[in-house]
Design a protein around this motif. Structure first.
Motif, short mmCIF file in Angstrom:
data_model
loop_
_atom_site.label_atom_id
_atom_site.label_comp_id
_atom_site.label_asym_id
_atom_site.label_seq_id
_atom_site.Cartn_x
_atom_site.Cartn_y
_atom_site.Cartn_z
N ARG A 214 -64.34 -29.33 -85.04
CA ARG A 214 -64.59 -30.45 -84.14
C ARG A 214 -63.35 -30.71 -83.29
O ARG A 214 -62.24 -30.36 -83.67
N SER A 215 -63.56 -31.35 -82.16
CA SER A 215 -62.43 -31.73 -81.33
C SER A 215 -61.50 -32.65 -82.12
O SER A 215 -61.95 -33.51 -82.87
N GLY A 216 -60.22 -32.44 -81.95
CA GLY A 216 -59.24 -33.26 -82.65
C GLY A 216 -57.96 -32.50 -82.88
O GLY A 216 -57.76 -31.39 -82.39
N VAL A 217 -57.06 -33.11 -83.65
CA VAL A 217 -55.77 -32.53 -83.97
C VAL A 217 -55.72 -32.23 -85.46
O VAL A 217 -56.09 -33.07 -86.29
N TYR A 218 -55.29 -31.02 -85.81
CA TYR A 218 -55.22 -30.56 -87.19
C TYR A 218 -53.76 -30.24 -87.50
O TYR A 218 -53.08 -29.55 -86.73
#
Length: 412
Positions: A214-218
């Motif tokens: 999913r879109s986001g920061v990991y």
């Protein structure tokens, strides 16, 4: 008539900030150096075959100099570990640990977790090479202190062999591609005391499949130990080594920013319901239509997951929207709404999105595809069916209206 409004919902969510404390037990004081590696996946609708992360880490170390173009041409990405110290060299012509020597670890897997804590993926990290710069501390040694010959177990990537400034810089690229444990060494190093003025890692990332994220920061972190012979470090710099720092914390940040685009034809904010083939069967022959309907076409491009939900101007208890007679008093008429997105599926059930009913009471489905879908022809189908049609025909000349909002949330 039915007023239909399409909107793309981009929800903002609070992100938890996670603090990680690394505790290292051992004799004496252990200092730590922190370095940061970042990459992003931002697909382009005009280039759908691009499905890899792009390294966004700022250049540092030996590549961030006159060697930059060579590093770019060979896809070498060096990063300065900030490890500094000294090495006492012994002139043994045996490619051994007394000389210019770097032993490197095998690949490892690092867990990267989304900022909301909801998703974790595995990131592969391979050390494909390393670079070190040794400078004669007392400036009393040879102008060229180290062998310029071919290193053992590695290829020579970069060197300052022609500098003749009492320093030696070498970048080694491992012959095994970073898949095992490898020790790279030069034939000899002159006997002298040298300052370790730079120590770089050259790395390769095996990133998760971004279409599944999913879109986001990991974020994730791994730790390497650097030391001398006999210390059991991940990076062994040989004998006669003293370091100011001996721990490197490598922090990873992967950013996923999926593409999502909804293309609507002109007039898509209004849908007029009518029988298939028009009203002639009713007006000329008195044959009541089975349904009043309208199909609204649009195109959808998406590289990730998204949710679809429904809002009604006039909601009914069963989750459907209603249209109301605005001309005279009459019963509300229920409206059936179905969504078709070829190539997409419901992530929870695996069902294809073909004629999927939309209601206000449903749990908004998370929809996804296995590939980056570009401008796929899709449609919404609105209809009044069965007895509700007969109810409307009992009020000839009336107008029925109602508002419907279909929300595509590209950040579920």
């Amino acid at each position: 008539m039915i007023r239909v409004l399409f909107s793309i919902g981009q929800q903002r969510r609070l992100r938890r900030v996670l603090w990680a404390l690394a505790l290292v037990a051992g004799a004496g004081s252990a200092h730590a150096a922190d370095i940061y590696i970042s990459a992003e996946f931002k697909p382009d609708i005009n280039d759908p075959d691009k499905r890899e992360f792009t390294n966004t880490t700022p250049w540092s170390g030996v590549c961030n100099s006159v060697h930059l173009q060579s590093c770019i041409n060979n896809n070498w990405w060096s990063i300065d570990t900030k490890i500094r110290g000294t090495k006492h060299g012994v002139h043994n012509a045996n490619y051994g640990e007394d000389g210019f020597y770097i032993a490197m670890p095998p690949p490892r897997t690092v867990a990267v977790t989304s900022d909301d804590g909801g998703s974790t993926f595995e990131l592969g990290v391979s050390i494909i090479g390393a670079a070190m710069r040794l400078t004669d501390e007392d400036r009393d040694g040879p102008l060229d202190p180290a062998s310029t010959g071919r290193p053992r177990n590695c290829s020579m990537a970069l060197t300052n062999g022609s500098a003749k400034n009492r320093s030696a810089m070498r970048m080694f690229i491992r012959n095994d591609g970073g898949q095992g444990v490898a020790a790279c060494g030069l034939h000899w190093l002159h006997t002298n005391n040298y300052a370790i003025t730079e120590f770089d890692l050259t790395y390769k990332l095996t990133t998760p499949a971004p279409l599944a994220m999913r879109s986001g920061v990991y974020r994730g972190t791994t730790t390497y130990r650097v030391g001398g012979s006999g210390e059991g470090a991940d990076f062994n710099l040989g004998t006669g080594v003293e370091l100011e720092d001996n721990i490197v914390n490598v922090h990873f940040e992967l950013t996923v920013d999926h593409a999502f685009q909804l293309d609507l034809p002109p007039g898509s904010d209004r849908a007029v319901l009518a029988p298939k083939g028009g009203w002639s069967q009713w007006s000329d022959h008195g044959i009541a239509p089975k349904a009043l309907e309208r199909e609204m076409p649009f195109s959808l491009s998406s590289s990730g997951q998204f949710e679809v939900s429904l809002q009604c101007q006039h909601p009914l208890a069963d989750g459907r929207c209603a249209i109301l007679n605005v001309t005279e008093t009459a019963d509300d008429v229920p409206l059936d709404i179905h969504l078709t997105l070829p190539g997409f599926r419901d992530s929870a059930t695996g069902a294809e999105v073909v004629g999927m009913p939309l209601t206000t009471t449903m749990l908004p489905p998370v929809l996804a595809a296995d590939v980056f879908i570009i401008r796929r022809a899709s449609r919404l189908h609105f209809s009044v069916n069965g007895e509700a049609v007969h109810s409307m025909l009992d009020h000839p000349g009336s107008h029925y209206r109602g508002g419907v909002t279909v929300i595509f949330d590209a950040a579920p």
